[in-house]
Design an enzyme around this catalytic site. Sequence first.
Site, PDB file in Angstrom:
ATOM      1  N   GLY A 196       0.950  -1.232   0.023  1.00  0.00           N
ATOM      2  CA  GLY A 196      -0.137   0.005  -0.023  1.00  0.00           C
ATOM      3  C   GLY A 196       0.905   1.273   0.008  1.00  0.00           C
ATOM      4  O   GLY A 196       0.755   2.135  -0.829  1.00  0.00           O
ATOM      5  N   HIS A 197       1.851   1.283   0.924  1.00  0.00           N
ATOM      6  CA  HIS A 197       2.746   2.521   0.772  1.00  0.00           C
ATOM      7  C   HIS A 197       3.562   2.598  -0.384  1.00  0.00           C
ATOM      8  O   HIS A 197       3.744   3.605  -0.899  1.00  0.00           O
ATOM      9  CB  HIS A 197       3.749   2.157   1.933  1.00  0.00           C
ATOM     10  CG  HIS A 197       3.316   2.114   3.408  1.00  0.00           C
ATOM     11  ND1 HIS A 197       3.492   1.060   4.389  1.00  0.00           N
ATOM     12  CD2 HIS A 197       2.997   3.073   4.115  1.00  0.00           C
ATOM     13  CE1 HIS A 197       3.029   1.549   5.317  1.00  0.00           C
ATOM     14  NE2 HIS A 197       2.757   2.559   5.481  1.00  0.00           N
ATOM     15  N   GLY A 208      -2.994   7.966   1.497  1.00  0.00           N
ATOM     16  CA  GLY A 208      -3.831   6.846   1.312  1.00  0.00           C
ATOM     17  C   GLY A 208      -5.237   7.153   1.663  1.00  0.00           C
ATOM     18  O   GLY A 208      -5.470   7.696   2.680  1.00  0.00           O
TER      19      GLY A 208
HETATM   20  P1  AMP Z   1       1.142   5.020   7.999  1.00  0.00           P
HETATM   21  O1  AMP Z   1       2.624   4.321   7.661  1.00  0.00           O
HETATM   22  O2  AMP Z   1       0.363   3.907   8.137  1.00  0.00           O
HETATM   23  O3  AMP Z   1       1.122   6.209   8.695  1.00  0.00           O
HETATM   24  O4  AMP Z   1       0.721   5.223   6.516  1.00  0.00           O
HETATM   25  C1  AMP Z   1       1.493   6.162   5.502  1.00  0.00           C
HETATM   26  C2  AMP Z   1       0.568   6.386   4.367  1.00  0.00           C
HETATM   27  O5  AMP Z   1       0.268   5.170   3.473  1.00  0.00           O
HETATM   28  C3  AMP Z   1      -0.778   7.019   4.787  1.00  0.00           C
HETATM   29  O6  AMP Z   1      -0.901   8.119   3.674  1.00  0.00           O
HETATM   30  C4  AMP Z   1      -1.540   6.081   4.617  1.00  0.00           C
HETATM   31  O7  AMP Z   1      -3.178   6.163   4.334  1.00  0.00           O
HETATM   32  C5  AMP Z   1      -1.238   5.017   3.432  1.00  0.00           C
HETATM   33  N1  AMP Z   1      -1.572   3.842   3.424  1.00  0.00           N
HETATM   34  C6  AMP Z   1      -1.558   2.811   4.415  1.00  0.00           C
HETATM   35  N2  AMP Z   1      -1.961   1.796   4.006  1.00  0.00           N
HETATM   36  C7  AMP Z   1      -2.484   1.903   2.805  1.00  0.00           C
HETATM   37  C8  AMP Z   1      -3.153   1.032   1.756  1.00  0.00           C
HETATM   38  N3  AMP Z   1      -3.539  -0.285   2.143  1.00  0.00           N
HETATM   39  N4  AMP Z   1      -3.315   1.426   0.419  1.00  0.00           N
HETATM   40  C9  AMP Z   1      -2.855   2.459   0.105  1.00  0.00           C
HETATM   41  N5  AMP Z   1      -2.305   3.525   1.055  1.00  0.00           N
HETATM   42  C10 AMP Z   1      -2.180   3.162   2.303  1.00  0.00           C
END
Ligand code: AMP
Length: 310
Positions: A65-66, A176
């Site tokens: 996702g990231h 995301g």
């Molecule tokens: P985090 O590391 O959880 O703070 O996420 C960093 C970025 O990755 C944020 O903008 C999240 O929304 C995005 N993100 C996390 N999981 C996903 C996913 N499954 N699909 C798309 N973007 C994601």
Amino acid sequence: MTAKLRNLNQLSIHFIKVRVALQPFLFDTMKMFSQIQEVRCYVSQLKMSGKKIGFVPTMGALHHGHLKLVEQSVAENDVTISSIFVNPTQFNNPVDLMNYPRDLSADKSLLQSAGCDAIFAPEVSELYKNPSSTTMSYGLLESTMEGRFRPGHFQGVGVIVAKLFNIISPDRAYFGKKDLQQLTIIKALTCDLNFNVEIIPVETVREPDGLAMSSRNRLLNNEERAIAVTLYKTLLSATASLRKGDSPAEVKEASWRSLQGQKGIIPEYFEIVNTQTLEPVGDKVGDQKVSICVAAQVGKVRLIDNMSVY
Ligand code: AMP
């Protein structure tokens, strides 16, 4: 998720796996910064040569996702910088902060394979030389849903995003849709404070069975992992009911009851909201854009997800 979208996701995941496998044979060109001054210096050189900077803020423990955010940034900008920082001020629960997964060396490989140019991974003491005294308030955008269960969370998110935008000065920043409430607040913050950054929302990447990818998924045991997909299935079925014309109140009630009846899941909220304002949708949906948002504890792991209906 449409079959076409699923195939594209799988293709992109496959491509990254191939690049990770080839990595030992590639030159290590990605830059690593831990100091604000170093990354500022790098950014100012890029700006002087007219380069467009894409920025992907993360808390590490990266998954595909990231990487989708990174790939999109790489495609749309001259240079992509990603930050890895587990921001303590957005955790209202110290145990959650302590247990949050961390794996910097795997993250580096994945970012390199996705074409990222530089990582900014500071220590807490670098970003919080003094405890932050700035507070930000976003009204309903903050108090609804996540705000009810994670008081202070978006205060922490707002301050860290503002800090990172000031340090990196990106042209575009990628977030995301998986964190819809966070995305909405960041759009508001960017507009309110006149940050010269374009916020680019990116679709949620899911596992083949539909579970939204999340760093927290790696904390699930096998049994919990099997149960966790229920969140996606409930969103899918609620979306179908709304599209069919069932009333939001009925759909919300039925979905909530179904989640409550699932062994191993403790639902926190299930809301049908206006995608832009996050206000709960009454019985007249009209022509508003609507999303369904859910949060639940699966075992000890807290998961969130959402789906846009129309
Ligand atoms: P985090 O590391 O959880 O703070 O996420 C960093 C970025 O990755 C944020 O903008 C999240 O929304 C995005 N993100 C996390 N999981 C996903 C996913 N499954 N699909 C798309 N973007 C994601």
